[in-house]
Structures are given as C-alpha cells and as structure tokens.
Design a protein around this motif. Sequence first.
Motif, PDB file in Angstrom:
ATOM      1  N   LYS A  84      11.988   8.694  -4.962  1.00  0.00           N
ATOM      2  CA  LYS A  84      11.843   9.228  -6.316  1.00  0.00           C
ATOM      3  C   LYS A  84      11.157  10.583  -6.431  1.00  0.00           C
ATOM      4  CE  LYS A  84      11.782   4.575  -8.175  1.00  0.00           C
ATOM      5  NZ  LYS A  84      11.014   3.613  -8.915  1.00  0.00           N
ATOM      6  N   ALA A  85      10.840  11.247  -5.325  1.00  0.00           N
ATOM      7  CA  ALA A  85      10.283  12.601  -5.406  1.00  0.00           C
ATOM      8  C   ALA A  85      11.282  13.524  -6.098  1.00  0.00           C
ATOM      9  CB  ALA A  85       9.946  13.131  -4.019  1.00  0.00           C
ATOM     10  N   CYS A  86      12.560  13.267  -5.900  1.00  0.00           N
ATOM     11  CA  CYS A  86      13.608  14.088  -6.519  1.00  0.00           C
ATOM     12  C   CYS A  86      13.594  13.932  -8.041  1.00  0.00           C
ATOM     13  CB  CYS A  86      14.978  13.721  -5.963  1.00  0.00           C
ATOM     14  SG  CYS A  86      15.416  11.976  -6.119  1.00  0.00           S
ATOM     15  N   ILE A  87      13.319  12.729  -8.513  1.00  0.00           N
ATOM     16  CA  ILE A  87      13.265  12.481  -9.955  1.00  0.00           C
ATOM     17  C   ILE A  87      12.171  13.331 -10.593  1.00  0.00           C
ATOM     18  CG2 ILE A  87      12.677  10.764 -11.723  1.00  0.00           C
ATOM     19  CD1 ILE A  87      14.118   8.670  -9.994  1.00  0.00           C
ATOM     20  N   GLU A  88      11.033  13.388  -9.950  1.00  0.00           N
ATOM     21  CA  GLU A  88       9.902  14.163 -10.468  1.00  0.00           C
ATOM     22  C   GLU A  88      10.216  15.659 -10.493  1.00  0.00           C
ATOM     23  OE1 GLU A  88       6.479  13.056  -8.151  1.00  0.00           O
ATOM     24  OE2 GLU A  88       6.902  10.931  -8.440  1.00  0.00           O
ATOM     25  N   VAL A 121      16.256  18.528 -15.398  1.00  0.00           N
ATOM     26  CA  VAL A 121      17.149  18.056 -16.461  1.00  0.00           C
ATOM     27  C   VAL A 121      17.259  16.532 -16.523  1.00  0.00           C
ATOM     28  CG1 VAL A 121      18.485  20.186 -16.632  1.00  0.00           C
ATOM     29  CG2 VAL A 121      19.207  18.405 -15.018  1.00  0.00           C
ATOM     30  N   ASP A 122      16.452  15.811 -15.751  1.00  0.00           N
ATOM     31  CA  ASP A 122      16.384  14.344 -15.827  1.00  0.00           C
ATOM     32  C   ASP A 122      17.747  13.701 -15.572  1.00  0.00           C
ATOM     33  OD1 ASP A 122      15.049  11.901 -16.233  1.00  0.00           O
ATOM     34  OD2 ASP A 122      15.488  11.905 -18.380  1.00  0.00           O
ATOM     35  N   VAL A 167      22.734  20.387 -13.296  1.00  0.00           N
ATOM     36  CA  VAL A 167      22.978  21.824 -13.503  1.00  0.00           C
ATOM     37  C   VAL A 167      23.016  22.596 -12.175  1.00  0.00           C
ATOM     38  CG1 VAL A 167      22.055  21.838 -15.847  1.00  0.00           C
ATOM     39  CG2 VAL A 167      20.515  22.289 -13.919  1.00  0.00           C
ATOM     40  N   ASP A 168      23.103  21.873 -11.079  1.00  0.00           N
ATOM     41  CA  ASP A 168      23.223  22.465  -9.740  1.00  0.00           C
ATOM     42  C   ASP A 168      22.073  23.399  -9.384  1.00  0.00           C
ATOM     43  OD1 ASP A 168      25.625  21.094  -9.577  1.00  0.00           O
ATOM     44  OD2 ASP A 168      26.830  22.827 -10.136  1.00  0.00           O
ATOM     45  N   CYS A 169      20.872  23.079  -9.843  1.00  0.00           N
ATOM     46  CA  CYS A 169      19.729  23.960  -9.553  1.00  0.00           C
ATOM     47  C   CYS A 169      19.214  23.779  -8.130  1.00  0.00           C
ATOM     48  CB  CYS A 169      18.604  23.727 -10.558  1.00  0.00           C
ATOM     49  SG  CYS A 169      17.759  22.144 -10.369  1.00  0.00           S
ATOM     50  N   GLY A 170      19.454  22.601  -7.532  1.00  0.00           N
ATOM     51  CA  GLY A 170      19.028  22.354  -6.163  1.00  0.00           C
ATOM     52  C   GLY A 170      17.572  21.995  -5.999  1.00  0.00           C
ATOM     53  N   ALA A 171      16.828  21.815  -7.078  1.00  0.00           N
ATOM     54  CA  ALA A 171      15.393  21.511  -6.978  1.00  0.00           C
ATOM     55  C   ALA A 171      15.136  20.187  -6.271  1.00  0.00           C
ATOM     56  CB  ALA A 171      14.763  21.497  -8.371  1.00  0.00           C
ATOM     57  N   CYS A 172      16.064  19.260  -6.373  1.00  0.00           N
ATOM     58  CA  CYS A 172      15.892  17.930  -5.786  1.00  0.00           C
ATOM     59  C   CYS A 172      16.010  17.935  -4.263  1.00  0.00           C
ATOM     60  CB  CYS A 172      16.908  16.957  -6.375  1.00  0.00           C
ATOM     61  SG  CYS A 172      18.635  17.475  -6.150  1.00  0.00           S
ATOM     62  N   GLU A 173      16.877  18.758  -3.746  1.00  0.00           N
ATOM     63  CA  GLU A 173      17.221  18.723  -2.321  1.00  0.00           C
ATOM     64  C   GLU A 173      16.023  18.908  -1.380  1.00  0.00           C
ATOM     65  OE1 GLU A 173      20.584  20.576   0.663  1.00  0.00           O
ATOM     66  OE2 GLU A 173      20.152  21.609  -1.208  1.00  0.00           O
ATOM     67  N   PRO A 174      15.202  19.939  -1.549  1.00  0.00           N
ATOM     68  CA  PRO A 174      14.121  20.145  -0.582  1.00  0.00           C
ATOM     69  C   PRO A 174      12.982  19.126  -0.660  1.00  0.00           C
ATOM     70  CG  PRO A 174      14.015  21.821  -2.284  1.00  0.00           C
ATOM     71  CD  PRO A 174      15.272  21.039  -2.517  1.00  0.00           C
TER      72      PRO A 174
END
Length: 108
Positions: free
Chosen positions: A15-19, A23-24, A41-48
């Motif tokens: 769940k680190a990606c959720i945080e 855009v939830d 929105v393809d921001c990529g914030a979740c990936e790293p």
Amino acid sequence: MTYIIAEPCVDVLDKACIEECPVDCIYEGNRMLYIHPDECVDCGACEPVCPVEAIFYEDDVPDQWKDYTNANYEFFEDLGSPGGASKVGKIDKDATFVIAQPPRGEGH
C-alpha cells in the motif's frame, strides 16, 4: 495506457503506492492492488515506491506477467469508475486470474 500491478503484489498488499497516488486510483482487492485504467493519470508516482517492484507502465509489463494486464481491466468491469479508491475502501473480490494463483508470501 495506464500502469499495471503484477504478480509481486499478490498476497503482499504493501500500500505504499496508495499513499503516493495523487488521484486515488489504486484499489484494494482481496489478494492484490489494482490501478483503475480510466482514473490513472500516468504520473508514475506509484512505481518507485513499490517495495516489491510490481508496478509497470502497461507497455512495459514483463512477458511472464502479461496476464496481469487483463486481470487489472477485469477487476473494474463490474465496478465501473467510482471516482476514487478511498470512497469504496477494500473491495471483496479479485480478478479471476488472480484468484487462480497459488498463495504467496510468508503467511501462506
């Protein structure tokens, strides 16, 4: 195009990606997390921030995990687009392909 969560997430649900998602759009199923293809929105914030490296841009999903692309879309077929994961909470289901996977992780 969207991001896809693949096999390393099954039975982990860190769940680190959720945080990190602005855009939830990352929803929790019973055995893994799923990214809503219409809300992402393809921001990529979740990936790293994924500790098990389970998140891939749709075109970059490794061949051995390509079935997770369809599983991601299937998860949202009945759900539609609720407009944010926090509105619905954990969803008591998984994609058919994910249900068929053997248990993973220490607790199994």
